[in-house]
Every structure is written in C-alpha cells, then in structure tokens.
Design a protein around this motif. Structure first.
Motif, short mmCIF file in Angstrom:
data_model
loop_
_atom_site.label_atom_id
_atom_site.label_comp_id
_atom_site.label_asym_id
_atom_site.label_seq_id
_atom_site.Cartn_x
_atom_site.Cartn_y
_atom_site.Cartn_z
N SER A 28 37.88 44.12 -3.48
CA SER A 28 38.00 44.86 -2.22
C SER A 28 39.42 45.43 -2.06
CB SER A 28 37.62 43.90 -1.11
OG SER A 28 38.07 44.31 0.10
N ARG A 29 40.42 44.60 -2.42
CA ARG A 29 41.82 45.06 -2.33
C ARG A 29 42.08 46.21 -3.32
NH1 ARG A 29 45.44 46.30 0.68
NH2 ARG A 29 47.60 45.85 0.18
N PHE A 30 41.44 46.10 -4.48
CA PHE A 30 41.58 47.16 -5.49
C PHE A 30 41.16 48.51 -4.90
CE2 PHE A 30 39.16 49.53 -8.82
CZ PHE A 30 40.21 49.88 -9.67
N PHE A 31 40.03 48.51 -4.18
CA PHE A 31 39.58 49.77 -3.58
C PHE A 31 40.48 50.20 -2.44
CE2 PHE A 31 35.52 48.29 -5.56
CZ PHE A 31 35.45 49.30 -6.50
N CYS B 139 60.08 50.83 -10.99
CA CYS B 139 59.43 49.60 -11.49
C CYS B 139 60.18 48.38 -11.00
CB CYS B 139 59.41 49.57 -13.01
SG CYS B 139 58.43 50.86 -13.74
N GLU B 140 59.47 47.48 -10.36
CA GLU B 140 60.11 46.26 -9.85
C GLU B 140 59.80 45.05 -10.71
OE1 GLU B 140 58.62 46.05 -5.91
OE2 GLU B 140 59.86 47.74 -5.23
N ASN B 141 58.90 45.20 -11.65
CA ASN B 141 58.51 44.04 -12.48
C ASN B 141 58.03 44.53 -13.85
OD1 ASN B 141 55.73 44.88 -12.03
ND2 ASN B 141 56.11 44.14 -9.95
N MET B 142 57.81 43.56 -14.72
CA MET B 142 57.42 43.89 -16.11
C MET B 142 56.05 44.57 -16.15
SD MET B 142 59.84 43.14 -18.08
CE MET B 142 61.30 42.10 -18.23
N ALA B 143 55.15 44.15 -15.26
CA ALA B 143 53.81 44.74 -15.26
C ALA B 143 53.90 46.25 -15.08
CB ALA B 143 52.97 44.12 -14.15
N GLN B 144 54.74 46.67 -14.13
CA GLN B 144 54.85 48.11 -13.85
C GLN B 144 55.50 48.86 -15.01
OE1 GLN B 144 56.76 47.77 -10.06
NE2 GLN B 144 54.86 47.08 -9.10
N GLN C 254 44.32 37.69 -9.57
CA GLN C 254 45.29 37.39 -8.51
C GLN C 254 45.58 38.62 -7.66
OE1 GLN C 254 46.62 34.21 -8.47
NE2 GLN C 254 45.40 33.75 -10.28
N LEU C 255 45.51 38.42 -6.35
CA LEU C 255 45.81 39.56 -5.46
C LEU C 255 47.22 40.08 -5.68
CD1 LEU C 255 44.16 38.40 -2.12
CD2 LEU C 255 43.61 40.46 -3.42
N ALA C 256 48.18 39.15 -5.83
CA ALA C 256 49.59 39.57 -5.98
C ALA C 256 49.76 40.41 -7.25
CB ALA C 256 50.49 38.35 -6.01
N HIS C 257 49.10 39.99 -8.32
CA HIS C 257 49.20 40.75 -9.58
C HIS C 257 48.54 42.12 -9.43
CE1 HIS C 257 49.71 36.83 -12.12
NE2 HIS C 257 50.79 37.17 -11.45
N LEU C 258 47.41 42.13 -8.73
CA LEU C 258 46.72 43.40 -8.53
C LEU C 258 47.64 44.40 -7.83
CD1 LEU C 258 43.85 44.91 -8.48
CD2 LEU C 258 43.87 44.28 -6.08
N MET D 4 48.74 47.97 -9.24
CA MET D 4 48.33 49.22 -8.58
C MET D 4 49.54 50.08 -8.21
SD MET D 4 45.13 49.22 -8.78
CE MET D 4 44.48 50.51 -7.72
N ALA D 5 50.70 49.43 -8.04
CA ALA D 5 51.90 50.21 -7.69
C ALA D 5 52.33 51.10 -8.85
CB ALA D 5 53.02 49.26 -7.29
N ALA D 6 51.82 50.80 -10.05
CA ALA D 6 52.22 51.60 -11.22
C ALA D 6 51.55 52.97 -11.23
CB ALA D 6 51.87 50.85 -12.50
N GLN D 7 50.63 53.23 -10.28
CA GLN D 7 50.00 54.55 -10.26
C GLN D 7 50.82 55.57 -9.48
OE1 GLN D 7 46.23 54.53 -8.20
NE2 GLN D 7 46.87 52.84 -6.92
#
Ligand SMILES: NC(=O)c1ccc[n+]([C@@H]2O[C@H](COP(=O)([O-])OP(=O)(O)OC[C@H]3O[C@@H](n4cnc5c(N)ncnc54)[C@H](OP(=O)(O)O)[C@@H]3O)[C@@H](O)[C@H]2O)c1
Lengths: 219, 304
Positions: B71-74, B247-252, B273-277, B281-284
């Motif tokens: 749901s958060r993804f959408f 980018c604030e983290n490695m994922a981004q 994980q919501l936090a990871h999601l 998503m911020a990488a878009q």
C-alpha cells in the motif's frame, strides 16, 4: 569458498526465516486444540518402549507411520510446499516412509522383542529427550512458544524421534533410516543459508544417533 | 526533425545525445519516468520485486504486514510489481492484499510463466490470473527462458486478445545471456528482465545496447544482489558526491546507478520493510548521475 557456496545455496531459497517461523505459528494455531492429541500419542509411544514386546514394537511402528503420513500431508504438502515448491516431493517421501514403517513392522527381526525383555526406563527417557530436543534448540535460538515444531506434528522432531525409537527397539533396517537422513540433509541445505540453528542441528543429531546405534549393534 | 520516444531512447543509448540528455536528467529534482520503448507509455523508475519478501504463506499477520508495504509502495507513486509462480505464495499474497484494498484497481502487474511443460504452462498462467484476481496483466514474462519457444507464442496470443499488455523474457545472475541476445534479436518482445548492479555489469557490453537498438524495455532485477551488496558496503561511509545526487544512503546510490543507464527502464528492488521501501522509492527522484558520475560511481565501488 564456503561463504560462496552458502550464498549460492541461498539463491534457491524462496523464503526468509521470518516466513518459516510464521508458517510454524500458523500451523500450530490452525490445528490447536486437536494437536494436543500428539501429546497422547507421545505418552503412548513412551509407554510402549518402556515395555518392549513384539506387539508393542509393531504398534510403535504403526503409530510412527501415522505421524509420518500426517506430517507429510498436512505440514509439508499443505503448508511448507506453499513456501518452498521443492518441498512437495518430500510430502510423498514422508508418505512412503509411513508405508515402510508399516511394512517393516512385520519384519522377522521384530520377533526378537519378547515379553521377557525388562522395562527400560532409559530408553523411554532418551526417546522423551529426542521429542524435546528440537523445540528446546528453537527456544534457545529465539523462536517463540507458538513457533515450536513438535513431535508428530512437524517433520524435524518426528524424524529425530523415529530414529531414536527404532534405535531403542534395536531395529534399524536401512530402508527405515534413509528417508530421515535425506530429510535432515535437505533441511540442512535450507537452514544453513537461513541461519536457522535448529534446522542445521537436525542432521548432526540424526547422524550421531545412527552411528551410536549401529556401533552398539556391531558390539 | 521530430523524434519519437523509441528513436530518442536509441539515440541516447548510442551516445549521440549523451551530452544533451544527461544534464537534463542530472539537474532535475522531479520524479522521473521513463518510456516503455514499444509504446512510449511512461512508468516510474522504481518498481517492486516479491521474491522471498512476499512469500509468507498463510500467516495472516505477515500477510497484513506485506499489504502495508504494498500500500505504501502505491502511495509513493509505485506502479510495477513483479512476481512469479516460482516465488511460493507471493502471487497469492498479492491477491490477498488486493482484497484488503492495499492495491489500486489498475497497476502494472508483472508475472512470469516458469515450467518446462506446455500444458502446465497454460494452467500456471491461468492460476496467475486467479491468484492476482485480475483479468489483465501489464507484463507476462517467460521466467529464466524456460521453454520459451512454446510459452512465448502463447503469451503473444494472450497479448493479441488484450489479456496481457506487454510480453517479455527474464533471466538473472548473468545466466544464458547469449540465448537471451538471440531472442532479443529475433522475437517480438517488449521487455527483458535481467540482473544489473554496481557489482554485476556484464550486461553493459551486449544486452543493454542491444535492448536500446531493438527498442526493448529493460527491467533490472537483483539491484542489491539479494541484499548482499549491503553486506559488502557495510561500514563504508557515504561518499561526498552522493549528496549532489540527492542520495542519503547506499540503497539510493545503487538504484540511481542502475536507473540512470540510458537503456534501463526501471529497477525492481524487493523489501519487506517500510523504511527500506521509502529509501528505495526516493531513488526515483532526480538529480540522476550523468555518464561521468556513473564512471566515478563504478571506480568508487571497485575501491571499497
Ligand atoms: N529470473 C528472474 O526473473 C528473477 C531473478 C531474481 C530476481 N527477480 C526479481 O527481482 C526482484 C529483486 O531481486 P531480489 O529480490 O533477488 O534482490 P534485491 O532486490 O537485490 O535485494 C532484496 C534484499 O535487499 C534488502 N533491501 C531492500 N531494500 C533495502 C534497503 N533500502 N536497505 C537495506 N536493505 C534493503 C531486502 O531486505 P529487507 O526485506 O529487510 O528490506 C532484501 O533482503 C525479485 O524480488 C524478483 O521480483 C527476478
């Protein structure tokens, strides 16, 4: 190199430790309170090994057969295979083991169990311990009470107790220990990348017991 | 000269527009979309995978937790969700989430057919419609090229009937790239799904340029090597240049490296994980690395 192998194994693992524990919790919840019947079964089996005889030996194998069929159908086929598609083949192997237990109960060697054999407290104690070993390791490695895998309901404790029971009856034909060993190896291949200590210890427990029983027979 | 999107994408990947297009991407702080080459339909850069993370069986509390992630993804603007019959209960869990209203009526449903048997393939495909509770898939792929000669024509038939919007082929872990290239050259597919990340860059040589050349969309799986890249970067400080990319983290850092490749349409990281999601998503959002920064990212990664 070992780390690479573990990583490679992990590529085939379709679920997490959280999902595995969740599956155990869901299964325990689904069958409660009927699963309490497994306690009656466990007590019955302990009593049967305490008083060894041909009939008791046979009934022991029949009851074990019921446990393997139940676990194969309801735990592995119905639940575990939804997480891990390769587990569905084990569902049939468990059912095969249940047939083998029934067939082997008519094996000639069973006749060596006579009424004259004295009740064996230590046999029952060891069987009792083997029923509880896996849940104890699970508690120590952080599983909660509703996530424990019990004898007669889940495969690991059932496989371990079966090997112990057969050893205590001094009846370990190859045909009956092959499937428990294959199962424990399969469990190891997914427990290792998951970091699941209870699953990893199953192979060790079964292999040690089998060796001890085989050595005892050789004496 | 008027260029359509497919031509634009081809030119960009060929390097002809690199100098013109890269600063455009690099400066933007907007959410970025990329066109699907075969139609020009635009999709967000970050989708979501479901391998392991959505395979939670029948446990209701885990299912509900995954529905929250979906749901958060959408809410964060996501559209493409990728699954497969190989992922245990994942497709079933996605259908469950739909009944919990964790997903909109329309989204980019992406799944696969994965079996060597023709007849089993048909029933697997039918199962996917039933499990996802949908009449139309955004994309149906042949998983890991398994029996593609039989499955692909069938999927193309379903596309002609309007039951599938796009058709593709997936692979991963660098497997069967030669066969995939052959399919890309000779078959009428809209998408390929393959592995590409800072550590696995073999596809830069052949497959990514070929996708641009043929107007095939590229979905990137295993952007974090199933999480292994986080272990590898554990303890490594975020480099100074990351701030200029937002980018604030490695994922981004890892995701922006992937989606800034001109041939890549989107990446599908998986998370429970919501936090990871939220990080993913911020990488878009822009800014995105230009080609010089991408080279710097590679040499940084190889150093650490
Ligand atoms: N052949 C094929 O078709 C194929 C093959 C492989 C994959 N795929 C698709 O590609 C998707 C992605 O690949 P993947 O699932 O293998 O691996 P991945 O997306 O590279 O990595 C997923 C792992 O990264 C962790 N993670 C995600 N975001 C994070 C963050 N921001 N910070 C820290 N950790 C994070 C997740 O753990 P948490 O849950 O803790 O966040 C998870 O363990 C799959 O789910 C699947 O849909 C397709």
């Amino acid at each position: 190199m070992i780390a690479d192998f573990k990583d490679w194994l992990g590529n085939f693992l379709p679920y997490s430790l959280e999902s595995w524990k969740g599956l155990l919790a869901h299964y325990n919840q689904t069958w409660w309170p009927y699963s309490a019947a497994s306690v009656v079964l466990a007590v019955g089996l302990l009593w049967l090994v305490f008083r060894p005889s041909l009939l008791h030996g046979r009934v022991t194998l029949w009851l074990l057969g019921i446990c393997w069929a139940w676990v194969g159908w309801f735990f592995i086929g119905d639940q575990f295979a939804t997480l891990n598609w390769s587990a569905r083949y084990f569902s049939w192997l468990f059912i095969l083991q249940s047939f083998l237990l029934i067939i082997y109960s008519f094996h000639g060697e069973m006749k060596k169990l006579s009424k004259k054999t004295r009740p064996k407290l230590w046999s029952s104690t060891l069987v009792f311990a083997s029923m509880l070993v896996i849940p104890c390791i699970q508690i120590l490695s952080g599983y909660s009470i509703n996530q424990l895998g019990w004898f007669a309901l889940t495969p690991d404790a059932t496989a371990l107790t079966t090997v112990t029971l057969l050893g205590m009856l001094n009846f370990l034909p190859t045909g009956l220990w092959i499937i428990p060993i294959i199962w424990s190896l399969f469990v190891f291949t997914y427990s290792w990348p998951l970091g699941d200590i209870p699953g990893m210890s199953l192979f060790l427990c079964i292999a040690t017991l089998l060796m001890a029983f085989k050595l005892r027979r050789a004496d | 000269m008027q260029l359509n999107r497919r031509q634009l994408l081809q030119l960009t990947s060929a390097g002809a527009l690199q100098g013109w297009c890269a600063p455009l991407l690099a400066e933007s702080k907007e959410r970025i979309f990329k066109p699907i080459p075969s139609t020009g339909e635009e999709i967000p850069l970050i989708g979501m995978g479901t391998w392991i993370t959505f395979n939670v069986g029948d446990n209701t509390s885990l299912r509900d937790a995954r529905c929250q992630v979906l749901s958060r993804f959408f809410e964060l603007g996501g559209r493409m969700v990728d699954s497969s019959p190989m992922y245990g209960s994942a497709e079933d869990v996605l259908g469950y989430c739909e009944t919990r209203e964790a997903a909109p009526k329309q989204y980019f449903r992406t799944t696969k057919v994965w079996t060597s048997s023709d007849s089993e393939g048909r029933s697997q495909i039918a199962d996917s419609y039933r499990l996802w509770k949908t009449k139309q898939f955004g994309l149906f792929q042949v998983h890991n090229l398994v029996n593609w000669r039989s499955h692909l024509p069938y999927l193309l038939d379903l596309k002609a009937e309007g039951k599938i919007r796009y058709v593709g082929i997936s692979t991963s872990h660098g497997r069967r790239h030669r066969d995939l290239a052959h399919i890309m050259q000779n078959q009428d597919i809209d998408f390929v799904q393959l592995t590409y990340n800072l550590a696995d860059r073999e596809v830069e040589e052949r497959l990514l340029p070929l996708a641009a050349d043929k107007g095939i969309g590229v979905i990137v799986n295993r952007p974090f090597r199933r999480g292994g890249l986080f272990d590898r970067l554990n303890g490594v400080p975020i480099p100074d240049w990351a701030a200029s990319l937002g980018c604030e983290n490695m994922a981004q850092i890892m995701l922006k490296f992937i989606v800034s490749h001109p041939s890549v349409t989107c990446a599908i990281p998986a998370t429970s994980q919501l936090a990871h999601l939220e990080e993913n998503m911020a990488a878009q959002y822009g800014p995105m690395p230009d080609s010089a920064t991408r080279k710097e990212m590679i040499s940084w990664f190889e150093r650490v």
